[in-house]
Design an enzyme around this catalytic site. Structure first.
Site, PDB file in Angstrom:
ATOM      1  NE  ARG A 290      30.348  46.163  43.177  1.00 46.77           N
ATOM      2  CZ  ARG A 290      31.184  46.700  42.332  1.00 46.77           C
ATOM      3  NH1 ARG A 290      32.437  46.888  42.679  1.00 46.77           N
ATOM      4  NH2 ARG A 290      30.807  47.027  41.119  1.00 46.77           N
TER       5      ARG A 290
ATOM      6  CG  ASP B 164      43.395  42.590  38.941  1.00 50.58           C
ATOM      7  OD1 ASP B 164      43.004  43.205  37.933  1.00 50.58           O
ATOM      8  OD2 ASP B 164      42.814  42.675  40.046  1.00 50.58           O
TER       9      ASP B 164
HETATM   10  C1  LIG Z   1      37.675  47.604  35.364  1.00 47.87           C
HETATM   11  S1  LIG Z   1      38.966  46.416  35.564  1.00 47.87           S
HETATM   12  C2  LIG Z   1      39.945  46.751  34.113  1.00 47.87           C
HETATM   13  C3  LIG Z   1      40.408  45.497  33.410  1.00 47.87           C
HETATM   14  C4  LIG Z   1      41.165  45.726  32.125  1.00 47.87           C
HETATM   15  N1  LIG Z   1      42.353  46.512  32.329  1.00 47.87           N
HETATM   16  C5  LIG Z   1      40.279  46.363  31.092  1.00 47.87           C
HETATM   17  O1  LIG Z   1      40.335  47.575  30.879  1.00 47.87           O
HETATM   18  O2  LIG Z   1      39.474  45.636  30.493  1.00 47.87           O
HETATM   19  C6  LIG Z   1      39.952  47.147  36.869  1.00 47.87           C
HETATM   20  C7  LIG Z   1      40.888  46.152  37.522  1.00 47.87           C
HETATM   21  O3  LIG Z   1      41.797  46.864  38.356  1.00 47.87           O
HETATM   22  C8  LIG Z   1      42.071  46.060  39.479  1.00 47.87           C
HETATM   23  N2  LIG Z   1      42.607  46.877  40.586  1.00 47.87           N
HETATM   24  C9  LIG Z   1      41.944  47.762  41.357  1.00 47.87           C
HETATM   25  N3  LIG Z   1      42.755  48.279  42.287  1.00 47.87           N
HETATM   26  C10 LIG Z   1      43.966  47.714  42.098  1.00 47.87           C
HETATM   27  C11 LIG Z   1      45.229  47.834  42.752  1.00 47.87           C
HETATM   28  N4  LIG Z   1      45.410  48.647  43.806  1.00 47.87           N
HETATM   29  N5  LIG Z   1      46.260  47.099  42.295  1.00 47.87           N
HETATM   30  C12 LIG Z   1      46.092  46.269  41.245  1.00 47.87           C
HETATM   31  N6  LIG Z   1      44.926  46.095  40.585  1.00 47.87           N
HETATM   32  C13 LIG Z   1      43.871  46.815  41.008  1.00 47.87           C
HETATM   33  C14 LIG Z   1      40.733  45.416  39.795  1.00 47.87           C
HETATM   34  O4  LIG Z   1      40.863  44.252  40.579  1.00 47.87           O
HETATM   35  C15 LIG Z   1      40.171  45.145  38.397  1.00 47.87           C
HETATM   36  O5  LIG Z   1      40.410  43.840  37.971  1.00 47.87           O
END
Ligand SMILES: C[S@@+](CC[C@H](N)C(=O)[O-])C[C@H]1O[C@@H](n2cnc3c(N)ncnc32)[C@H](O)[C@@H]1O
Length: 290
Positions: A49, A158
Site C-alpha cells: 500500500r 470517515d
Molecule cells: C471497511 S470500511 C467500512 C465501510 C462501511 N461502514 C461498510 O461497512 O460498508 C472501514 C472504514 O473505516 C474508516 N476508518 C478507519 N479508522 C478510522 C478512524 N480512526 N476514524 C474514522 N474512520 C476510520 C476507514 O477509512 C474506512 O473507510
C-alpha cells in the site's frame, strides 16, 4: 543499471527497502493516527500500500518516507498514508439484513417522530465512500419522501479524505451499482457521463464530515440510530470497548445500533446494548435485562 533496477536489486529483492525498524515505526504511527492495529504480520500489506506513495513522492526507501511524514511539510503526505492504509471496502446495501431491520423495525418510529415535528439524527461512522449512508437515505425516502423538509439528517463520517471526496460527489462507476435492482438504480441515480450520480433528493439528507473516531467528536445532539460497521474490527479490544462507551453517550434511549458481521459490542457498555438481531442492538440507557 537504471535507478529502478538498482532499487530492485536491494537485499530483499523488493523495489524499496523496508527495514524491521521502519516497519515498526510505521505501525506505531498508523496506530497513533487512526487507532488501526497492525502487526508485523501485515508487513506485505503495508509495503504494497505504501510503495505506491514512495513512487509518487519519488523516494528511494521507507526511511526517507518516514522522515517526510514525520516532518511539518509532510502533513499532507501523512494523510495520504492514512488513505493508503485504511481499508475502505463497502457497498450499497451491504449486509442487507441490517437495512431490512432498519426499514421494518427502526424506521416506523423514526418517521412517526418526524411527522410529529421532532428531530431525527442517524450516524454512519466510518462511512467510507458513502454507499452505506446513501443506502440509508434511500430507505428513509422510501418511507418518508418529505424527509428533507423535516428535521432529519444523516451524519456520515470517515477519517479518509479520499473516500469522503467520492461520498460528497455522490458519483459512482456503474459497476458499483450493478448488483442493485434496475428499479432501485433508476429511482436513485442520474447518468453523469460514464458514471452515475446519486440524486439530489438523497444527497441533501446527508452531511459528510471528516472525523477521526480516536479524536474529539464535535456533535452535541444524540443519535436515533447508528451504523458503525466493519470499522472497529481494525482496533484493539480496549479501544473498541472505549468507543462503545462513547457511542452509548451519544445515543438516544432505544436507538438501534448496527455493527459489522464479525464485530460484537464489548466492554462496560455491553450491558446497555441489547442484541435484537444479527449484529443488531438496541441501546437501553438504563441497561437491559438479558
Ligand atoms: C471497511 S470500511 C467500512 C465501510 C462501511 N461502514 C461498510 O461497512 O460498508 C472501514 C472504514 O473505516 C474508516 N476508518 C478507519 N479508522 C478510522 C478512524 N480512526 N476514524 C474514522 N474512520 C476510520 C476507514 O477509512 C474506512 O473507510
Amino acid at each position: 543499471m537504471s535507478a529502478l533496477a538498482a532499487r530492485r536489486s536491494n537485499d530483499s529483492g523488493r523495489e524499496f527497502d523496508l527495514s524491521a525498524a521502519a516497519l515498526s515505526e510505521i505501525i506505531g504511527l498508523v496506530r497513533s493516527d487512526t487507532g488501526i492495529h497492525l502487526t508485523d504480520a501485515k508487513g506485505e500489506l503495508i509495503y504494497s500500500r505504501l510503495a505506491k506513495r514512495l513512487r509518487v513522492c519519488g523516494l528511494a526507501d521507507f526511511g526517507s518516507y518516514l522522515a517526510l511524514i514525520k516532518s511539518k511539510p509532510g502533513i499532507a503526505e501523512r494523510e495520504e498514508m492514512v488513505s493508503a492504509i485504511t481499508t475502505n471496502v463497502t457497498n450499497f446495501n451491504r449486509e442487507p439484513h441490517h437495512f431490512e431491520h432498519f426499514r421494518q423495525t427502526a424506521l416506523p418510529d423514526l418517521v412517526s417522530k418526524l411527522r410529529q415535528g421532532k428531530s431525527v439524527r442517524i450516524w454512519s461512522a466510518g462511512c467510507s465512500d458513502g454507499r452505506e449512508p446513501f443506502t440509508l437515505a434511500f430507505a428513509i425516502l422510501d418511507a418518508f419522501p418529505d424527509a428533507a423538509k423535516s428535521d432529519f439528517r444523516i451524519l456520515a463520517t470517515d477519517i479518509d479524505k479520499k473516500s469522503l471526496a467520492t461520498a460528497s460527489s455522490g458519483i459512482y462507476s456503474s459497476d458499483k451499482i450493478r448488483h442493485l435492482p434496475d428499479a432501485v438504480a433508476k429511482k436513485w441515480f442520474d447518468n453523469s457521463g460514464d458514471e452515475l450520480r446519486v440524486k439530489d433528493t438523497a444527497r441533501q439528507l446527508i452531511r459528510f464530515n471528516r472525523l477521526n473516531l480516536m479524536g474529539d467528536w464535535p456533535m452535541r445532539r444524540k443519535f436515533d440510530a447508528m451504523f458503525c460497521r466493519n470499522v472497529l474490527i481494525y482496533f484493539e479490544n480496549d479501544v473498541q470497548s472505549k468507543l462503545f462507551s462513547r457511542f452509548a453517550d451519544g445515543l438516544n434511549d432505544q436507538a438501534y445500533m448496527y455493527i459489522g458481521h464479525s464485530e460484537r459490542v464489548i466492554g462496560p457498555a455491553e450491558q446497555l446494548f441489547k442484541p435484537v438481531g444479527i449484529t443488531t442492538y438496541q441501546f437501553h440507557a438504563n441497561g437491559h435485562a438479558t
